[in-house]
Write an enzyme that holds these catalytic residues in place. Structure first.
Site, PDB file in Angstrom:
ATOM      1  N   CYS A   9       0.839  -1.203   0.000  1.00 24.59           N
ATOM      2  CA  CYS A   9       0.000   0.000   0.000  1.00 24.59           C
ATOM      3  C   CYS A   9       0.870   1.248   0.000  1.00 24.59           C
ATOM      4  O   CYS A   9       2.092   1.166   0.124  1.00 24.59           O
ATOM      5  CB  CYS A   9      -0.963  -0.002   1.193  1.00 24.59           C
ATOM      6  SG  CYS A   9      -0.191   0.201   2.799  1.00 24.59           S
ATOM      7  N   THR A  10       0.244   2.394  -0.135  1.00 21.16           N
ATOM      8  CA  THR A  10       1.005   3.640  -0.251  1.00 21.16           C
ATOM      9  C   THR A  10       1.826   3.940   0.995  1.00 21.16           C
ATOM     10  O   THR A  10       2.949   4.393   0.900  1.00 21.16           O
ATOM     11  CB  THR A  10       0.071   4.838  -0.544  1.00 21.16           C
ATOM     12  OG1 THR A  10      -1.001   4.808   0.385  1.00 21.16           O
ATOM     13  CG2 THR A  10      -0.478   4.783  -1.941  1.00 21.16           C
TER      14      THR A  10
END
Length: 105
Positions: A9-10
């Site tokens: 994920c970011t």
């Protein structure tokens, strides 16, 4: 069926690991061998071996960012979704992977 994949994920914290856990649980519940590598803030964990990748029927990339080593999956069937999809609908994602693999047989 053998499934491998990557979750990233970011931020590289919560969604990465939640996606990994949800996908592995959903895959095992349906009787599949599944191994999900994580690429988070502390680097790569559960790193996939080339043998695992070669033997896999399909690759699931639950990613929101560019991942390291994507070229390892060259020539494999790949489903790419956001980590949010993997977290919210892991069973549907595993079913989709089954459909893709079964359509190729």
């Amino acid at each position: 069926m053998k499934i491998v994949g990557v979750a990233a994920c970011t931020v590289g914290i919560a969604h990465t690991y939640i996606a990994q856990e949800k996908l592995e649980t959903a895959g095992k519940k349906r009787g599949h061998e599944i191994q999900i590598e994580t690429q988070g803030t502390i680097g790569v964990e559960n790193e996939l071996t080339q043998k695992q990748i070669d033997e896999a029927d399909i690759v699931i990339l639950a990613v929101d960012v560019k991942i390291a080593g994507r070229e390892r999956f060259e020539g494999k069937r790949i489903i790419q979704v956001s980590t949010e999809i993997a977290v919210k609908s892991p069973n549907k994602l595993i079913e989709k992977a089954e459909q893709v693999v079964n359509a190729q047989k």
